[in-house]
Write an enzyme that holds these catalytic residues in place. Structure first.
Site, PDB file in Angstrom:
ATOM      1  CE  LYS A 155      38.597  33.070  36.506  1.00 62.08           C
ATOM      2  NZ  LYS A 155      38.341  34.318  37.340  1.00 62.08           N
ATOM      3  CB  ILE A 198      33.154  39.401  29.667  1.00 63.56           C
ATOM      4  CG1 ILE A 198      33.604  37.996  30.217  1.00 63.56           C
ATOM      5  CG2 ILE A 198      32.948  39.534  28.408  1.00 63.56           C
ATOM      6  CD1 ILE A 198      32.655  36.830  29.975  1.00 63.56           C
ATOM      7  N   GLY A 199      35.179  40.510  32.513  1.00 61.39           N
ATOM      8  CA  GLY A 199      35.307  40.486  33.887  1.00 61.39           C
ATOM      9  C   GLY A 199      36.778  40.251  34.411  1.00 61.39           C
ATOM     10  N   GLY A 244      39.792  37.646  41.334  1.00 58.27           N
ATOM     11  CA  GLY A 244      40.975  37.436  42.043  1.00 58.27           C
ATOM     12  C   GLY A 244      42.075  36.922  41.365  1.00 58.27           C
ATOM     13  CG  ASP A 300      36.523  34.025  46.107  1.00 55.23           C
ATOM     14  OD1 ASP A 300      35.957  34.831  47.188  1.00 55.23           O
ATOM     15  OD2 ASP A 300      37.158  34.510  45.082  1.00 55.23           O
TER      16      ASP A 300
END
Length: 991
Positions: A699, A677-678, A681, A812
């Site tokens: 992740k 879904i994504g 970095g 970030d």
């Protein structure tokens, strides 16, 4: 008989003397014994100190031989001097004050703590007391019994509350009074008690919350040599009778609210060497200062001074520091300025100065900084600076300087920044650039420089940022530029460069921002560009590039991609054919894609050469034979493969941080391509749907050591390295797992193996703030929702910075890392992940800048140091996104400009400020949006010290609650303070 009587009398006298002597020794021994016990008690209280100072403090030693102890002629302790001895503990002041002859107690610059509530009346003989630079708490004790004090140092000692100024009434012999750098609670004006201390030669009241005006009676302290009143809330004009202080050597008044002109009579301070009245509101000219010929350092930056700089400044034979930036000064600089002493630095930036640069400021070869930004200087750079090897910063940005840059300037051996931006310089950059071994930033854009880029630039191995845009450089980009392994930003746009893009750029692992737009570059885009791990912005538009877009670019995590107006052909890679890159490929009629509007759909042979059409059938035939062979091979090895797979499954290690309703196998089975879904970095993000219907986000952190393991499996060194990295990874994840806050994404568990690291988070169904603001759903966020998101996200960051046992720095912060739940409540995601990735990396990441282009704080580029204020800057950019609806980088901002610059350039009037507010926000709420914008401007101050903490940001945001939500009318004050471009600090100019 008389002789016998005389003998008897003599004998009696001898016995009497002997008796008195014995009594004296008994008293002396008793006194020394008592003082020994007191000193040993003092030692015991501080026995945890990490110091060797007490090694001589033994019962069998004479107390007068103890380190730090001085005795008087009677053998009693008169001085204790243990300053800077690493003492730690609670000060046993009660035992110390029992030393009857003690006149000096010096314990400054240690680690003493606790409160001092003891009565000091037993210390009444003290003449010298130094408790400064410690960590005490509570109020300053009553000092009224110390009437004999001559030296009192309590500066930076941690005391708070109201200072007992009345205690000073009896200390009329005070020579030194140092109380600064304490958070005193003073609500009254400047303490008038100080004006009676006429013997003072040192008065240090910097940073102790003084209010009101500097009193007229300050001129009575005629013995003063050092007067420091900086960092307070003092207002009004500098009193004229300060000119009576003829012995004054140092006068420090910076960072107050002083107004008016320099008073008449200031010229009488002819002994003055250091004068700092910077960061006030002082106006008028400098004429009263032209008589101060003994000045060594003059700091008057950030005031409202006007007029010309007196010619007499050029005759000051001791002047080494001159900082006048951010004023309204006009005229020329004295041409003899800095030509006498060992001149150190000059900063006259942000004025309206004209004329030429004084030629002899580095005459003695000691100058470190030449900062003359944003003036109207003309002429050439004097050739003398080409041999100024001591120079570290050379900045003449935004002037009207011209001519050829002296060759030696390029190669100054100690320079770390050369900034010639926006002048009229001509000629080449010479090969001398290779001698600049410490050069980190080279800014020479917007000039008329020409010639080829010298290959020797690769020898300036410390380079982090290069901006050579908008010049007339020609020829090819030297392939040697790929040797700059610390390079973070490379801007060569708007020149007349030709030839191909060097493949060697793929070796610049730290490269974050790359812009070659507006040249005549040809050939193909090197596939090596796709191997740049930190690249965030890539612009190669308006060139003559041809061939296919390398599929390797799909692996990049770009916030800006622009390949428009080239001669590219073939299929746009599917992962780049997304809405975020709309407009990135226009002006390339040979490109095709089924996903991006305005491009032709691809046929089976789109972009295919005749040779490929011939080779493909042969390739298919060969592949068929190979597949048949492999099928036989896999059939034989199937059982072994199944066995290996089970071993791999057994190698996973699950660490849970919450009560789990799933197994690791459920997670592992869902980590596959169709669930992505994504891409961030640090790795891909997968959506996992559990058997019970619950959704999670996983992740997958890429491990850059995987390749190393394939070639170094037998290496003990590599095994040790992996264990160390794994330990760092586990430590960081353990820290993040302990974070519990309603505005921070929950981390459920980690699942790790030799080659992979998975983090399992809660899933947020409404995506990211980026999606809502900038993608197809952006219309759904009204101002009330945006405000609530801002407050919630700020509270999450506040918790990370201030609510944890040790601060967690996000590294970030950006709108795509602020996720939204089903009620649009925000959660901070990926917090601290940059550090985890760095800990898990298998290569040197010292100079890899964590963050995303457009959000990165400016100090990253030259320090690589990350702290809470870096997060504050990035959050300020997010607030600007919320208010304006714009991305951090937009074409309308101009080349090399971001949203911070764009907003800063529009803070000129209330109307222009209102124009930056998102048009979707109703007029009735735009005033509320401006309040948030004001906070965003403070957060994005160029200097970290000027940014508020996240705790303060939360308070300011809560104060800016929309009137529609609170039902009241809010003031419409839209004032702003625009931060300076370059400078801050007392004696240090720019960052």
């Amino acid at each position: 008989m008389p002789a016998a009587n005389a003998l008897r009398r003599t004998t009696r006298r001898s016995y009497l003397y002997l008796f008195l002597l014995l009594c004296f020794f008994c008293l002396f021994s008793s006194s020394q014994s008592d003082e020994l016990q007191l000193l040993l008690k003092f030692k015991e209280a501080l026995q945890k100190s990490n110091t060797e100072v007490f090694s001589s403090w033994r019962p069998d030693n004479n107390i007068c031989t103890f380190t730090g102890i001085v005795c008087n002629s009677n053998g009693s302790v008169s001085e204790i001097d243990l300053a800077k001895q690493h003492l730690a503990g609670v000060l046993p002041l009660d035992s110390i004050c029992e030393l009857q002859s003690l006149e000096k107690l010096s314990l400054g610059s240690n680690f003493l703590y606790g409160t001092i509530s003891e009565d000091l009346k037993n210390c009444s003989r003290l003449q010298y007391l130094d408790l400064g630079s410690n960590s005490f708490t509570g109020p300053v004790p009553d000092l009224s019994s110390l009437g004999g004090l001559k030296f009192l140092y309590l500066n930076n000692s941690g005391f708070s509350g109201a200072f007992p100024w009345s205690s000073l009434a009896k200390m009329t012999d005070l020579v030194a009074l140092s109380l600064g750098d304490n958070p005193f609670d003073n609500t009254t004006s400047f303490p008038l008690e100080v004006l009676n201390l006429v013997k003072l030669d040192l008065l240090y009241l910097t940073n102790c919350s003084l209010k009101g005006k500097i009193p007229i009676g300050i001129g009575n302290l005629t013995e003063l040599k050092n007067l420091e009143l900086s960092d307070n809330y003092l207002s009004g004009e500098i009193p004229a009778d300060i000119g009576k202080l003829g012995k004054l050597w140092q006068l420090e008044l910076y960072n107050n609210e002083l107004t008016g002109k320099f008073p008449a009579g200031l010229r009488n301070l002819t002994s003055l060497a250091n004068f700092d009245a910077s960061q006030n509101h002082i106006e008028g000219d400098l004429s009263e200062l032209k008589f101060l010929k003994n000045l060594v350092s003059l700091q008057l930056f950030e005031n409202q001074l006007s007029g010309e700089i007196p010619d007499e400044f050029g005759d000051f034979k001791f002047l080494v520091n001159l900082s006048l930036y951010a004023n309204n000064l006009i005229g020329t600089l004295p041409q003899k300025l800095g030509s006498w002493a060992d001149f150190d630095f000059i900063d006259v930036s942000e004025n309206f100065l004209t004329g030429s640069i004084p030629p002899d400021m580095c005459k003695n070869g000691k100058m470190h900084q030449l900062l003359m930004l944003q003036n109207k200087f003309t002429g050439e750079i004097p050739a003398s600076y080409a041999s100024c090897q001591s120079l570290r910063r050379f900045r003449v940005k935004n002037n009207s300087l011209s001519g050829t840059v002296p060759a030696g300037i390029w190669g100054l051996p100690n320079v770390n920044i050369i900034d010639l931006t926006s002048n009229q310089f001509e000629g080449p950059m010479t090969a001398d650039i290779g001698n600049a071994k410490f050069l980190t930033q080279l800014f020479i854009s917007n000039n008329r420089l020409s010639g080829e880029i010298p290959a020797e630039i690769s020898k300036a191995s410390s380079l982090v940022a290069i901006d050579m845009s908008s010049n007339q450089f020609s020829g090819g980009i030297p392939s040697e530029i790929g040797d700059l392994n610390k390079l973070n930003s490379l801007h060569l746009e708007d020149n007349i460069l030709s030839g191909s893009i060097p493949k060697s750029l793929g070796s610049c692992d730290s490269l974050n921002d790359l812009n070659f737009a507006g040249n005549s570059l040809s050939g193909q885009i090197p596939s090596s560009m796709g191997s740049l791990p930190t690249l965030n912005s890539l612009n190669m538009s308006d060139n003559k590039l041809s061939g296919k877009i390398p599929s390797s670019l799909s692996s990049l995590k770009l916030s800006l991609l622009d390949l428009s107006h080239n001669q590219l052909t073939g299929l746009i890679p599917q992962s780049l054919s997304i809405e975020a890159y709309n407009g990135s490929f226009t002006g390339n009629p040979g490109l095709c894609t089924p996903n991006v509007a305005g491009f032709q759909p691809c046929t089976s042979d789109s972009g295919m050469s005749p040779v490929l059409r011939t080779l493909i059938p042969c390739f298919i035939a060969g592949t068929t034979v190979l597949l048949v062979s492999l099928a036989c091979f896999f059939f034989v090895k199937r059982k072994q493969k199944d066995h290996d797979r089970s071993l791999k499954g057994d190698s996973w290690d699950l660490k849970s941080f919450r009560i789990l309703s799933f197994t690791e196998q459920e997670i592992l089975n869902s980590v596959k391509q169709e669930n992505i879904i994504g891409k961030g970095g640090s790795g891909n993000v997968y959506r996992v749907v559990l058997n019970n219907g619950k959704e999670l986000a996983v992740k997958h952190i890429w491990n850059s050591e995987v390749g190393d393991r394939k070639t170094c499996r037998s290496s003990t060194a590599m095994l040790t390295k992996r264990k160390g990295k794994s330990s760092e990874f586990d430590a960081e994840v353990a820290t993040l797992s302990s974070i519990l806050h309603v505005n921070v994404v929950k981390l459920y568990c980690s699942i790790t193996s030799e080659d992979s690291n998975l983090l399992v988070y809660e899933y947020l169904p409404n995506g990211s703030l980026w999606d809502r603001l900038h993608m197809c759903k952006k219309m759904e966020l009204d101002w009330e929702n945006r405000y609530e998101i801002a407050v919630g996200a700020a509270k999450g960051l506040e918790y990370l910075h201030h609510g944890c046992e040790r601060p967690v720095i996000h590294r970030d912060v950006k709108s795509s890392n602020i996720l939204l739940d089903e009620f649009l409540k925000p959660r901070i995601a990926d917090f601290g992940l940059a550090k985890i990735v760095q800990a898990n990396a298998g290569k040197d990441t010292t100079h890899v800048i964590a963050g995303t282009h457009g959000y990165i704080a400016p100090e990253y580029a030259y320090t690589y140091k990350v702290n809470e204020k870096s997060d504050v800057y990035s959050f300020g950019v997010v607030l600007m996104e919320l208010v304006t609806g714009k991305r951090p980088i937009e074409a309308e901002f101009g080349e090399n400009n971001d949203i911070v610059y764009w907003i800063g350039s529009r803070l000129t009037s209330k109307e222009s400020v209102m124009d930056v507010v998102d048009s979707r926000i109703p007029d009735s709420l735009k005033e509320d949006a401006v309040k948030v914008l004001r906070i965003a401007v403070l957060c994005t101050a160029r200097l970290p010290a000027l940014r508020p903490s996240m705790r303060t940001v939360v308070q300011m945001l809560e104060d800016a609650e929309p009137c529609r939500l609170v039902g009241i009318i809010v003031s419409k004050n839209g004032s702003f303070k625009k931060e300076g471009v370059e400078n801050s600090g007392k004696l240090s100019p720019s960052p």
